[in-house]
Design a protein around this motif. Structure first.
Motif: not given
Length: 271
Positions: A178-185, A194-199, A222-227
């Motif tokens: 959840k901490t990582v999700i908040r940082l990414m959001k 650039p990303f839908d928040s839910y996705d 950060v490194n795993q995230l992809s579009l």
């Protein structure tokens, strides 16, 4: 051994989070209670149940000072008669309800955006999602919301699955997810979504954070995230910029320069 921003990232995430004891959440809770009460009063016997779901209930909602799109999702489950009720009928009902109770009051705004009706208040936005319940031959209740593809059709959903999944993976990976999700959001909001928040939440929830802490987990995400390959180049550029800036953070941590590392970090994360 390089310097670490582990506790710093944890504190940032905590500051982004819409905390249970904050004045902001107190105001939002009041608005939620008022919304639910108005739904009960206006629809009465037409309403089967209504409940809050989404990031608000999952514990990943950010303060509006960080994410202007922070909202509260409310599932509105109507008593359904298959032969006379369509998704569009329910959406029209919700639009009329929102107009009656909120439109043009204290700067409020009502929008009909498929498949929801959005109510924008000064302190929070609400997304009202119409739904129906059906019972199958096994006497199991199934929840349906308007299909994204056809406004006249329904699609099955289970909003509890997402909450349960996130709670499970958060516990599995030592409560860092959840901490990582908040940082990414927070990065996503700072950079024009650039990303839908839910996705984005679901992408991070699907990652493997074995043996990670807040810092290594964030760097890994950060490194795993992809579009998707078809995403706009501007979105791809934002993701590439994120990775570049985080690579600079790592470089300066290796060089024992925490001040410059934080400088690069805040190119992607708000203070």
């Amino acid at each position: 051994m390089a310097l670490s921003l582990n506790n710093y990232l944890k504190d940032l995430s905590y500051n982004y989070y819409l905390k249970k004891d904050s004045y902001e959440i107190s105001r939002i809770n009041t608005s939620v209670d008022n919304m639910l009460s108005k739904l009960d009063k206006d629809f009465e016997y037409l309403l089967r149940k209504r409940f809050v779901f989404g990031s608000y209930s999952r514990g990943t909602i950010l303060s509006r000072s960080i994410d202007i799109k922070s909202d509260v999702d409310i599932m509105v489950v109507f008593k359904h008669s298959e032969y006379e009720r369509t998704p569009e009928t329910y959406r029209a009902w919700l639009k009329n309800f929102a107009d009656k109770n909120y439109k043009d009051r204290y700067g409020s705004e009502v929008l009909k955006s498929f498949p929801t009706v959005t109510v924008r208040l000064n302190n929070i936005n609400f997304d009202l999602v119409p739904a129906k319940l059906e019972t199958n031959w096994l006497n199991e209740e199934k929840l349906f919301i308007p299909s994204k593809n056809f406004s006249s059709n329904w699609q099955e959903t289970n909003p509890y699955d997402v909450k349960e999944k996130l709670a499970e993976v958060n516990k599995k990976y030592n409560y860092i997810v959840k901490t990582v999700i908040r940082l990414m959001k927070a990065w996503n909001a700072k950079n024009g979504y650039p990303f839908d928040s839910y996705d984005l939440e679901m992408k991070v929830a699907d990652m493997n954070f074995y043996n990670d802490n807040y810092q290594t987990g964030f760097f890994y995400a950060v490194n795993q995230l992809s579009l998707d390959w078809s995403a706009a180049q501007s979105k791809k550029d934002k993701l590439n910029s994120l990775r570049y800036n985080i690579s600079k953070v790592k470089d300066y941590l290796e060089a024992y320069d925490s001040t410059t590392a934080k400088y690069w970090l805040h190119k992607v994360l708000p203070y």
